[in-house]
Design a protein around this motif. Structure first.
Motif, PDB file in Angstrom:
ATOM      1  N   GLY A  86      25.375  37.239  28.919  1.00 20.25           N
ATOM      2  CA  GLY A  86      25.087  38.702  29.511  1.00 20.25           C
ATOM      3  C   GLY A  86      25.250  39.871  28.738  1.00 20.25           C
ATOM      4  N   THR A  87      25.688  39.301  27.199  1.00 16.96           N
ATOM      5  CA  THR A  87      26.162  40.277  26.275  1.00 16.96           C
ATOM      6  C   THR A  87      25.229  39.999  25.247  1.00 16.96           C
ATOM      7  OG1 THR A  87      28.388  40.325  27.097  1.00 16.96           O
ATOM      8  CG2 THR A  87      27.847  41.471  25.263  1.00 16.96           C
ATOM      9  N   LYS A  88      23.960  41.103  25.002  1.00 13.82           N
ATOM     10  CA  LYS A  88      23.272  40.783  23.864  1.00 13.82           C
ATOM     11  C   LYS A  88      22.879  41.860  23.133  1.00 13.82           C
ATOM     12  CE  LYS A  88      22.226  36.481  25.416  1.00 13.82           C
ATOM     13  NZ  LYS A  88      22.375  35.251  24.643  1.00 13.82           N
ATOM     14  N   LYS A  89      23.079  41.805  21.544  1.00 19.13           N
ATOM     15  CA  LYS A  89      22.439  42.672  20.777  1.00 19.13           C
ATOM     16  C   LYS A  89      21.145  43.311  20.800  1.00 19.13           C
ATOM     17  CE  LYS A  89      21.855  40.303  16.586  1.00 19.13           C
ATOM     18  NZ  LYS A  89      21.971  40.583  15.196  1.00 19.13           N
ATOM     19  N   ILE A  90      20.788  44.272  20.247  1.00 20.97           N
ATOM     20  CA  ILE A  90      19.551  44.857  20.451  1.00 20.97           C
ATOM     21  C   ILE A  90      18.446  43.846  19.720  1.00 20.97           C
ATOM     22  CG2 ILE A  90      17.882  46.622  19.881  1.00 20.97           C
ATOM     23  CD1 ILE A  90      20.339  48.535  19.949  1.00 20.97           C
ATOM     24  N   ASN A  91      17.508  43.561  20.686  1.00 18.30           N
ATOM     25  CA  ASN A  91      16.372  42.679  20.094  1.00 18.30           C
ATOM     26  C   ASN A  91      15.121  43.049  20.697  1.00 18.30           C
ATOM     27  OD1 ASN A  91      14.419  40.718  19.089  1.00 18.30           O
ATOM     28  ND2 ASN A  91      15.867  39.026  19.501  1.00 18.30           N
ATOM     29  N   LYS A 108      24.468  56.374  21.398  1.00 26.70           N
ATOM     30  CA  LYS A 108      23.691  55.164  21.970  1.00 26.70           C
ATOM     31  C   LYS A 108      23.975  53.874  21.886  1.00 26.70           C
ATOM     32  CE  LYS A 108      19.491  58.327  21.854  1.00 26.70           C
ATOM     33  NZ  LYS A 108      18.178  58.556  21.507  1.00 26.70           N
ATOM     34  N   THR A 109      24.885  53.830  20.675  1.00 30.72           N
ATOM     35  CA  THR A 109      24.954  52.075  20.361  1.00 30.72           C
ATOM     36  C   THR A 109      26.510  52.241  20.272  1.00 30.72           C
ATOM     37  OG1 THR A 109      24.749  52.628  17.984  1.00 30.72           O
ATOM     38  CG2 THR A 109      22.772  51.885  19.526  1.00 30.72           C
ATOM     39  N   ILE A 110      26.820  50.640  20.390  1.00 30.22           N
ATOM     40  CA  ILE A 110      28.199  50.235  20.075  1.00 30.22           C
ATOM     41  C   ILE A 110      28.112  48.977  19.234  1.00 30.22           C
ATOM     42  CG2 ILE A 110      29.382  51.481  22.129  1.00 30.22           C
ATOM     43  CD1 ILE A 110      29.431  48.586  23.453  1.00 30.22           C
ATOM     44  N   SER A 111      29.203  48.544  18.463  1.00 29.69           N
ATOM     45  CA  SER A 111      29.239  47.275  18.099  1.00 29.69           C
ATOM     46  C   SER A 111      30.346  46.640  18.493  1.00 29.69           C
ATOM     47  CB  SER A 111      29.260  47.564  16.854  1.00 29.69           C
ATOM     48  OG  SER A 111      28.034  47.833  16.137  1.00 29.69           O
ATOM     49  N   ILE A 152      24.109  47.440  22.552  1.00 34.04           N
ATOM     50  CA  ILE A 152      24.587  46.810  21.294  1.00 34.04           C
ATOM     51  C   ILE A 152      24.057  46.595  20.287  1.00 34.04           C
ATOM     52  CG2 ILE A 152      26.352  44.822  21.186  1.00 34.04           C
ATOM     53  CD1 ILE A 152      26.178  44.150  24.360  1.00 34.04           C
ATOM     54  N   LYS A 153      24.624  47.354  19.110  1.00 33.00           N
ATOM     55  CA  LYS A 153      24.019  47.122  18.146  1.00 33.00           C
ATOM     56  C   LYS A 153      23.959  45.922  17.135  1.00 33.00           C
ATOM     57  CE  LYS A 153      22.866  49.919  13.718  1.00 33.00           C
ATOM     58  NZ  LYS A 153      23.534  51.105  12.867  1.00 33.00           N
ATOM     59  N   ASP A 154      25.296  45.425  17.423  1.00 31.60           N
ATOM     60  CA  ASP A 154      25.728  44.285  16.677  1.00 31.60           C
ATOM     61  C   ASP A 154      26.725  43.438  17.475  1.00 31.60           C
ATOM     62  OD1 ASP A 154      25.429  42.248  14.400  1.00 31.60           O
ATOM     63  OD2 ASP A 154      27.031  43.036  13.488  1.00 31.60           O
ATOM     64  N   LYS A 174      16.421  39.274  28.708  1.00 30.73           N
ATOM     65  CA  LYS A 174      17.897  39.878  28.425  1.00 30.73           C
ATOM     66  C   LYS A 174      18.215  41.134  28.004  1.00 30.73           C
ATOM     67  CE  LYS A 174      19.384  35.435  29.468  1.00 30.73           C
ATOM     68  NZ  LYS A 174      20.232  35.180  30.411  1.00 30.73           N
ATOM     69  N   ARG A 175      19.022  41.829  28.605  1.00 31.90           N
ATOM     70  CA  ARG A 175      19.537  43.257  28.400  1.00 31.90           C
ATOM     71  C   ARG A 175      20.296  43.202  27.155  1.00 31.90           C
ATOM     72  NH1 ARG A 175      22.986  43.733  34.039  1.00 31.90           N
ATOM     73  NH2 ARG A 175      24.572  42.314  33.458  1.00 31.90           N
ATOM     74  N   SER A 176      20.273  44.615  26.471  1.00 27.79           N
ATOM     75  CA  SER A 176      21.168  44.624  25.579  1.00 27.79           C
ATOM     76  C   SER A 176      22.061  45.746  25.714  1.00 27.79           C
ATOM     77  CB  SER A 176      20.380  45.066  24.315  1.00 27.79           C
ATOM     78  OG  SER A 176      19.750  46.107  24.534  1.00 27.79           O
ATOM     79  N   LYS A 177      22.096  46.362  27.196  1.00 26.11           N
ATOM     80  CA  LYS A 177      22.911  47.288  27.495  1.00 26.11           C
ATOM     81  C   LYS A 177      24.333  46.770  27.665  1.00 26.11           C
ATOM     82  CE  LYS A 177      19.339  50.049  29.557  1.00 26.11           C
ATOM     83  NZ  LYS A 177      19.077  50.955  30.495  1.00 26.11           N
ATOM     84  N   PHE A 178      25.522  47.327  27.213  1.00 25.59           N
ATOM     85  CA  PHE A 178      26.741  46.904  27.367  1.00 25.59           C
ATOM     86  C   PHE A 178      27.276  46.891  28.983  1.00 25.59           C
ATOM     87  CE2 PHE A 178      31.393  47.212  27.643  1.00 25.59           C
ATOM     88  CZ  PHE A 178      31.881  46.236  26.988  1.00 25.59           C
TER      89      PHE A 178
END
Length: 876
Positions: A238-243, A290-293, A216-218, A249-253
């Protein structure tokens, strides 16, 4: 030319062609009616098949690649002999539709085979749908293949249709998309099986390419004014953007976590007074492979506050008492979630809420319901409606599922007895006590409420348990002390000593009375140890008073590093016995235990010297008294506690012999110091000085005089439902009553390594500090002071009865010295690492740790680096 004759001949040709090929249907239920008509140049010529012609059906034959009986097919089609039909017409179309809807055929063709006057003969040509023979799934772990086949009903014999292939593909794409694999591709191919079997069969290959999980980019928000985006993103657990700075905490959707987080957003608004908030729409779009928003549009609604809160129906407790539990005042920002938790917190069985106030005092049938009675001007008035019901009493209390453990062992742990007033707290405590026994799978203990009778105020209580193996075998091998070390241990944790001489009780051993019997043998080239211990947790059977006894003997030989062999002319024998009593207290609460023990050890030395004592031939005696106070309220599972704490403080004391034995230890110390100078500087008299020093040491340590204090505390906190944080602290001090007599050479602390003590019968305390070699942080002869701190994060892989497995990460720091002048609680050897633990009932706790030492073993030099530790029979 006879134009009329040519026209008639051409008309007959058209009729014959139309009669030969009338109707056709293909694989995708596409019905094709082929009719051929020629329009002659003459005006007014009519085609006799434009509207169909009526016939009597003279018969129907069946041909083609089908395993079905011809008569069955004809009957099912509805085209019975003697039936009046129109060709072409609805009768043929309905027959094709019926056959196609059976989903048994891949191709259906109906021909007009012959016409004799007004009688027509039809022929049905069929091809059966192929049956599925074998399925191969690629691109996933072998353990997942079976569930894929089951979920998509790809069993052997299934008819393979285009619809089956399409739905299987869509199911898998959707499934992995929910798991965050947005780029999943599924390709399904079928291959015809050619053999002697007449049925059409195919093999299926399901090729799955999940690709990488998208991150998750944003996460952005539209319509949020009361709560900023940072607060809302924090609510999405459970839903985190990339940091890249965030580790836990995971940033994967993950779709399931995302759906839960949409509810968490609403809860966050509700906690802040916006009870009408809702997510109007959510949009997920791909940025790249690789990313979604994610963009969420919210509608916050208006801010609400609490108005009057009134209690209705309460007679047992006053409004003031209930308000003390509710702790919400008029004018506070409305928080429906907090209100519900203060009334009944379903996430914590022991919460301090109003429901538990009633439940813990007999009111099993009570019901507390908050009702909004007014919301004028955004002020919400609440009525808390209380239905108290009758106090409930336990009628029958039983335990089921115990095949080996005797009933009295279980019933003595129950906090709920027939005739007692119902208490939820006592039910929860009983579940904990049964889990702490170690005889049952703690995760499977279930309290069942049977036959509730609100009118009479009674309830039957049943505890369902599932027994696990309570005996353990320790079989260990390794290298240390200059050679191979082998260990054989047997622990019978649910022993029945009263049945020792009953032949019928050996299944394979007398079990069921909750006693513990342990036998252990350990040997190498340089030492041998033998130990036996027995404990009875309920001495006399009426009170939780534990009696314990142990015997031990060891023989150790001096290891010669120059030859790499033990020197059997230098030996050190230890024989010991310990008797102990531990009593569960009622004050301050019944989680406390007071333990006391008396122990005696005889140390015999044969040409065996140490830096701490010089009498190589002689003996020492250790008669000591130990007293300890501990409190353990860890929750349910002793292998994987999820809450509570465990602390203990113990003192081990000898008699102050120097007060009454008449020996001038000051004079002996001064003489020894002087002889030490002679030994080091006067070669002529050094031998005599050495002999005299040995005599003085024998006098000093003939009876060991010391006191030893230990403190240890562990806390367990569940950060999530499964993730548990365990901080701990330890401290130990070995002191002397008489400084002239000095600190004894036994009972000392050895810090570093895996914490497994090979020579612990001399009273030494081996303290684990991973990331460093065993016993490397305390010197050759140990230390008299140590402290240690650790922080461990645990996550369970499985907590089943057959095997409990959890992973862990840890940081540790500790130090050990020989005097308080050297002691600095902040000068510590630090380490960190990862590990895993496996508990199996038959073998106890096993594990492996990879620890990295950040400091040198000594005072100088490079950091120690990585160490691997194998853990057997020990829990940290």
């Amino acid at each position: 030319m006879n134009i009329k004759k040519e026209k008639d001949d051409l008309g007959k040709q058209v009729n014959n062609l139309a009669n030969t090929l009338l109707l056709k249907t293909y694989f995708k239920h596409c019905i094709v009616i082929l009719s051929i008509a020629f329009s002659y140049a003459l005006q007014g010529q009519n085609n006799t098949y434009d509207n169909g012609e009526k016939y009597t059906l003279g018969g129907v034959s069946v041909i083609g690649n089908t395993a079905f009986n011809a008569q069955t097919i004809v009957t099912y089609s509805g085209l019975r002999k003697g039936k009046d039909i129109t060709i072409p017409g609805e009768d043929i179309a309905n027959a094709i539709k019926k056959l196609w809807n059976s989903k048994l055929f891949s191709d259906i063709e109906i021909y007009l085979k012959d016409v004799k006057g007004s009688t027509a003969y039809l022929e049905i040509k069929l091809s059966d749908l192929p049956q599925l023979d074998k399925v191969k799934v690629t691109g996933v772990k072998q353990g997942k293949v079976e569930s894929i086949i089951k979920d998509n009903k790809l069993s052997r014999g299934t008819k393979v249709t285009e619809n089956l292939i399409t739905t299987t593909k869509n199911f898998l794409v959707k499934k992995y998309k929910k798991q965050g694999f947005y780029n999943t591709k599924v390709n399904i191919n079928t291959v015809e099986v050619k053999d002697s079997i007449e049925k059409a069969r195919v093999n299926m290959v399901v090729a799955i390419d999940k690709g990488e999980k998208v991150k998750i980019k944003d996460i952005s928000f539209v319509g949020n004014n009361a709560l900023n985006a940072k607060t809302l993103r924090k609510a999405m657990k459970g839903t985190k953007k990339i940091n890249r700075l965030r580790l836990l905490k995971r940033s994967k959707f993950i779709d399931s976590a995302y759906q839960a987080d949409l509810s968490n957003l609403i809860d966050k608004y509700a906690e802040n007074g916006y009870r009408d908030a809702r997510v109007v729409s959510d949009r997920i779009y791909k940025n790249d492979q690789k990313t979604i928003s994610i963009q969420l549009k919210v509608e916050e609604g208006e801010l609400y506050k609490f108005g009057d809160i009134n209690f209705i129906g309460n007679t047992v407790y006053t409004d003031k008492q209930l308000n003390g539990y509710l702790r919400i005042n008029k004018g506070d920002t409305y928080n429906g979630i907090l209100l519900q938790k203060r009334i009944q917190d379903n996430t914590r069985p022991d919460a301090a809420d109003i429901a538990n106030l009633y439940q813990n005092n007999g009111y099993l049938f009570s019901n507390i319901t908050p009702v909004e009675v007014s919301a004028d001007n955004n002020i919400i008035d609440i009525e808390v409606r209380v239905s108290e019901g009758k106090p409930a009493y336990f009628n029958n209390v039983s335990v089921v599922g115990n095949d080996k453990t005797n009933d009295h062992v279980i019933y003595r742990e129950l906090r709920t007895r027939p005739g007692q007033l119902y208490s939820k707290a006592n039910v929860v405590r009983t579940v904990r006590e049964l889990g702490q026994l170690g005889y049952f799978d703690a995760q499977e203990i279930t309290p069942n409420f049977n036959n509730p009778n609100p009118n009479e105020g009674t309830i039957d209580m049943e505890y369902a348990v599932k027994e696990t193996g309570s005996s353990q075998i320790e079989l260990q091998g390794g290298f240390g002390g200059g050679g191979f070390i082998g260990t054989l241990g047997l622990s019978f944790n649910n022993f029945a000593i009263k049945d020792l001489f009953k032949k019928e009780a050996y299944k394979p051993l007398p079990m069921g009375d909750g006693q513990r019997l342990s036998l252990r043998l350990q040997a190498s080239r340089s030492f041998q140890t033998y130990s036996f211990s027995f404990s009875e947790p309920w001495l006399g059977g009426k009170r939780p008073v534990q009696f314990s006894a142990s015997l031990s003997h060891s023989k150790q030989f001096r290891f010669d590093p120059t030859t790499g062999r033990p020197d059997r002319d230098q030996s050190f024998n230890i024989t010991g016995i310990t008797l102990g009593i531990a009593k569960r207290l009622k004050v301050p609460d019944d989680f406390f235990t007071l333990s006391q023990s008396v122990s005696f050890q005889q140390y015999d030395l044969n040409n065996f010297t140490s830096q701490l004592f010089t009498f190589g031939n002689g003996n020492s005696k250790n008669l000591s008294y130990s007293i300890g106070l501990s409190r353990n309220n860890t929750r349910v599972d002793p292998i994987y506690p999820t809450g509570g704490s465990n602390f203990s403080v113990t003192a081990k004391l000898s008699l102050p012999y120097s007060l009454f034995d008449g020996v001038d230890y000051q004079a002996l110390r001064e003489e020894r110091d002087a002889l030490g100078i002679v030994e080091a500087t006067d070669p002529v008299n050094s031998a005599a000085a050495t002999v005299r020093i040995s005599e003085i040491d024998q006098e000093r340590f003939k009876w060991l005089e010391f006191y030893k204090i230990n403190f240890k505390a562990d806390w367990y906190t569940a950060l999530t439902k499964k993730l548990v944080l365990r901080p701990s602290a330890e401290f130990g001090f070995l002191g002397a009553y008489n400084n002239d007599r000095g600190v004894i050479p036994f009972e000392r602390f050895f810090l570093g390594g895996d914490g497994l003590g090979n020579f612990s019968l001399d009273g030494r305390q081996v303290v684990q500090l991973r990331g460093y070699p065993n016993n490397s942080l305390s010197g050759q002869d140990g230390a008299s002071i140590y402290n240690k701190f650790s922080l461990e994060l645990r996550y369970p892989i499985t907590l089943s009865g057959a095997a409990k497995i959890y992973a862990l990460g840890f940081t540790e720091a500790g130090s050990s010295v020989n005097s308080f002048r050297q002691f600095d609680p902040f000068s510590l050897k630090r380490s960190a690492g990862l590990g895993v633990r496996i508990f199996m009932p038959a073998f106890g706790l096993l594990g492996i740790d990879f620890g990295h030492g950040f400091d040198p073993v000594g005072d100088f030099g490079p950091k120690n680096g990585w160490e691997t530790h194998f853990i057997i029979g020990q829990q940290f």
